[in-house]
Design an enzyme around this catalytic site. Structure first.
Site, PDB file in Angstrom:
ATOM      1  N   PHE A   1     127.711  22.084 -28.398  1.00  0.00           N
ATOM      2  CA  PHE A   1     128.436  20.832 -28.204  1.00  0.00           C
ATOM      3  C   PHE A   1     129.627  20.975 -27.268  1.00  0.00           C
ATOM      4  O   PHE A   1     129.848  20.139 -26.415  1.00  0.00           O
ATOM      5  CB  PHE A   1     128.929  20.286 -29.559  1.00  0.00           C
ATOM      6  CG  PHE A   1     127.875  19.528 -30.307  1.00  0.00           C
ATOM      7  CD1 PHE A   1     127.913  18.157 -30.387  1.00  0.00           C
ATOM      8  CD2 PHE A   1     126.829  20.189 -30.926  1.00  0.00           C
ATOM      9  CE1 PHE A   1     126.942  17.440 -31.060  1.00  0.00           C
ATOM     10  CE2 PHE A   1     125.849  19.499 -31.610  1.00  0.00           C
ATOM     11  CZ  PHE A   1     125.905  18.122 -31.677  1.00  0.00           C
TER      12      PHE A   1
ATOM     13  N   HIS B   1     124.284  22.827 -42.711  1.00  0.00           N
ATOM     14  CA  HIS B   1     124.045  21.492 -42.154  1.00  0.00           C
ATOM     15  C   HIS B   1     122.584  21.072 -42.198  1.00  0.00           C
ATOM     16  O   HIS B   1     122.183  20.147 -41.502  1.00  0.00           O
ATOM     17  CB  HIS B   1     124.579  21.433 -40.714  1.00  0.00           C
ATOM     18  CG  HIS B   1     126.066  21.594 -40.633  1.00  0.00           C
ATOM     19  ND1 HIS B   1     126.721  22.127 -39.533  1.00  0.00           N
ATOM     20  CD2 HIS B   1     127.041  21.312 -41.536  1.00  0.00           C
ATOM     21  CE1 HIS B   1     128.025  22.148 -39.764  1.00  0.00           C
ATOM     22  NE2 HIS B   1     128.237  21.665 -40.969  1.00  0.00           N
TER      23      HIS B   1
ATOM     24  N   CYS C   1     104.708   4.413 -47.333  1.00  0.00           N
ATOM     25  CA  CYS C   1     105.371   3.174 -47.751  1.00  0.00           C
ATOM     26  C   CYS C   1     106.028   2.416 -46.605  1.00  0.00           C
ATOM     27  O   CYS C   1     106.540   1.321 -46.802  1.00  0.00           O
ATOM     28  CB  CYS C   1     106.396   3.468 -48.838  1.00  0.00           C
ATOM     29  SG  CYS C   1     107.869   4.315 -48.222  1.00  0.00           S
TER      30      CYS C   1
END
Length: 241
Positions: A37, A123, A155
């Protein structure tokens, strides 16, 4: 400390260690081609419609699910990535009984690909996904190759990756196991992390020993009283041990 001096220091520490714990971040996987990042080439320095930290948040997932998945599929699901020297060396140490745990902030599963067994994923993992409606599980390939928002085949509910997004809590069981591992360790190696992400980074406070080695290409933003800081790519360093 340069890579040569650091390698010698770490080798000496390993000779007298019995329970090593490794605490790692995104820098462990950059040598496998997975972007981090905060580096110069990281996701924060690339141009997107929204900041990556906002996209990878709980609220964004709920309210902008399609945009979330556009980014997630492109940047987070790097399914062909392979373990590098760091992952492989840590797996070797575990097999020898030297390494007691890998505590990772990464979600890429590369430690397991390399053969590590006791991996504590703070995480979560891209390889676990579940329907938010009925709980049915799905693999990463189903998410990667779905069109638009991945929906449950049973579903029709929205599928969510089993990863901790910004604004969500860490898994309590994983956190507790990490704390126990750190308390019992006699050598802590911190690698590939700037120690910016909390509460994960705060866990290292549970390590009560004095022998800490930090391996990263840049000094961490948090002050750590380490035996040595080795300024080097972690994969390159560990594969030489």
């Amino acid at each position: 400390m340069d890579i040569n001096e650091g390698r010698e220091t770490l080798q000496q520490l390993l000779k007298s260690a019995h329970k090593v714990v490794f605490f790692g971040g995104a820098g462990v996987s950059t040598e496998s081609g997975i972007p981090d990042f905060r580096s110069q080439d990281g996701l924060y320095n690339q141009q997107y419609s929204y900041p990556p930290e906002q996209i990878l948040s709980h609220d964004f997932f709920v309210h902008n699910t399609e945009e979330f998945y556009k980014f997630y599929k492109q940047k987070m699901l790097v399914l062909d990535a392979q373990p590098n020297g760091a992952h492989k060396k840590l797996a070797q140490w575990e097999k020898k009984g030297l390494l007691s745990a890998v505590i990772t902030q990464n979600i890429d599963g590369l430690h397991q690909k390399a053969g590590s067994k006791n991996v504590l994923e703070l995480h979560g993992s891209i390889y676990r996904n579940y329907c938010t409606k009925c709980g049915k599980s799905y693999d990463a390939q189903y998410i990667k190759y779905s069109k638009g928002i991945p929906l449950c085949s049973a579903c029709g509910g929205i599928i969510k990756p089993d990863v901790v997004l910004y604004g969500e809590q860490l898994d309590e069981t994983v956190t507790e196991r990490s704390v126990i591992a750190l308390k019992n360790a006699d050598l802590l190696i911190i690698g590939g992390t700037s120690l910016n992400v909390y509460p994960a980074a705060g866990l290292i406070a549970y390590y009560g020993g004095k022998r800490i080695v930090v391996i990263n290409k840049q000094p961490p933003n948090r002050i750590v009283r380490s035996v040595c800081y080795i300024e080097a790519p972690i994969g390159q360093l560990l594969e030489q041990l």
